[in-house]
Design a protein around this motif. Structure first.
Motif, short mmCIF file in Angstrom:
data_model
loop_
_atom_site.label_atom_id
_atom_site.label_comp_id
_atom_site.label_asym_id
_atom_site.label_seq_id
_atom_site.Cartn_x
_atom_site.Cartn_y
_atom_site.Cartn_z
N UNK A 202 17.87 -19.37 -32.43
CA UNK A 202 17.97 -18.85 -33.80
C UNK A 202 17.21 -19.75 -34.77
N UNK A 203 17.45 -21.05 -34.67
CA UNK A 203 16.82 -21.99 -35.61
C UNK A 203 15.29 -21.94 -35.50
N UNK A 204 14.77 -21.86 -34.27
CA UNK A 204 13.32 -21.88 -34.09
C UNK A 204 12.67 -20.59 -34.57
N UNK A 205 13.30 -19.46 -34.24
CA UNK A 205 12.73 -18.17 -34.65
C UNK A 205 12.77 -18.01 -36.16
N UNK A 206 13.90 -18.35 -36.78
CA UNK A 206 14.04 -18.21 -38.23
C UNK A 206 13.07 -19.14 -38.95
N UNK A 207 12.93 -20.37 -38.45
CA UNK A 207 12.02 -21.32 -39.09
C UNK A 207 10.58 -20.83 -39.06
N UNK A 208 10.23 -20.01 -38.07
CA UNK A 208 8.85 -19.48 -37.96
C UNK A 208 8.69 -18.16 -38.70
#
Length: 331
Positions: A202-208
């Motif tokens: 979640x953190x990686x996808x949202x940050x991108x």
């Protein structure tokens, strides 16, 4: 001149002087270091032992290492190839030190683990427990324990995988291919390892700047097929399915083909663990390789250190992203 009343040097003294763990000292002085530690380290240990005048006390060592030289390995299932590899690594190190391992399956969610022995303190010297909370082991209170692939925030020494980093690698890979709508086929199991994977994704996808939808499933091919089909059978579907486990990914393959979708031309799929199934799928599965055999070996070595009176630190083993044919740019 050394007084006769001076304390006899111990393996801990040798370890401190050599700057190594007590388990390394044991390996070297037992002549079993080849292939496990470097020749330079072995020489350093031998020099430290000679300098201190240390001689192994075999009788005391047997008492210190336990009464039965038996370790109980508690696993959530015997059906997963992952746990077979874990056992292989643990058993290899145990045998090198004259120990045997008894395997005891204890399914997740079954409550506190009962002992298979009438008196566990008399039957086993130590405990390795994988993929569970240390609180489930209350029956074994007082028995030295090392947790494997479990929450490192627990009180016991833990050897785990850096699964969060592994999932971040997966997410960066599919984002780098151009995917922005990610479907997460998540293991519906309330365990530390799956919570960590989900948070990292979640953190990686949202940050991108991407978006993510999620479906939970049992770690079972048929159940995963149904969960994945729910994500894919919609007007706007994810262009990639990120799966928490290789068996879940196999179910996602079935869902895609049932719906007439090609992997990876229409939808990319990733897994996690890199069990043999990953290369049996067609196309072969992009996944994260977790060294399960190394986990068992390091866990057993950590338990031996604990049994010898050491204070071994918790350790985290890295995973490796293995890119195969199941991922491609989005259609």
């Amino acid at each position: 001149m050394t007084s006769r009343s001076a304390a006899r040097p111990t393996s801990r003294d040798v370890a401190q002087l050599a700057g190594v763990s007590q388990s390394t000292v044991s390996l070297v002085l037992a002549g079993k270091w080849a292939g496990r530690v470097s020749a330079a380290t072995a020489e350093t240990v031998q020099e430290a032992a000679a300098r201190l005048g240390y001689r192994p006390n075999q009788a005391a060592r047997s008492l210190r290492l336990g009464r039965t030289r038996t370790v109980l390995l508690v696993l959530p299932t015997l059906s997963s190839p992952f746990f077979g590899a874990l056992y292989t690594g643990a058993a290899r190190v145990a045998a090198e030190h004259g120990f045997r391992i008894v395997v005891y399956p204890w399914p997740d969610g079954s409550g506190p683990a009962d002992s298979p022995f009438a008196a566990p303190q008399e039957a086993i010297d130590g405990l390795l427990a994988s993929s569970m909370a240390v609180e489930a082991l209350s029956e074994f209170a007082g028995t030295p324990v090392v947790m494997l692939d479990s929450d490192p925030a627990g009180a016991a020494p833990t050897v785990d995988f850096d699964v969060a980093d592994g999932m971040r690698r997966v997410a960066r890979h599919v984002l780098g291919l151009g995917h922005r709508y990610v479907g997460h086929v998540a293991a519906g199991v309330d365990e530390w390892t799956f919570r960590s994977r989900g948070r990292a994704l979640v953190e990686t996808v949202v940050a991108a700047g991407g978006r993510l939808t999620r479906a939970a499933t049992a770690i079972d091919v048929a159940a995963a097929r149904d969960a994945a089909a729910g994500l894919l059978d919609r007007p706007e579907r994810p262009t990639v399915l990120v799966c928490d486990d290789d068996q879940i990914a196999a179910g996602a393959y079935k869902a895609a083909r049932t719906l007439g979708l090609e992997v990876p031309a229409d939808v990319s799929i990733t897994g996690f663990d890199d069990i043999l199934l990953a290369t049996a799928l067609e196309p072969e599965l992009t996944t994260v390789r977790l060294p399960a055999e190394e986990l068992g070996a390091v866990g057993m070595a950590t338990l031996l250190d604990l049994l010898e009176g050491g204070s071994p630190p918790s350790r985290s083993l890295p995973g490796e992203l293995v890119v195969r044919g199941s991922t491609a740019p989005p259609p």
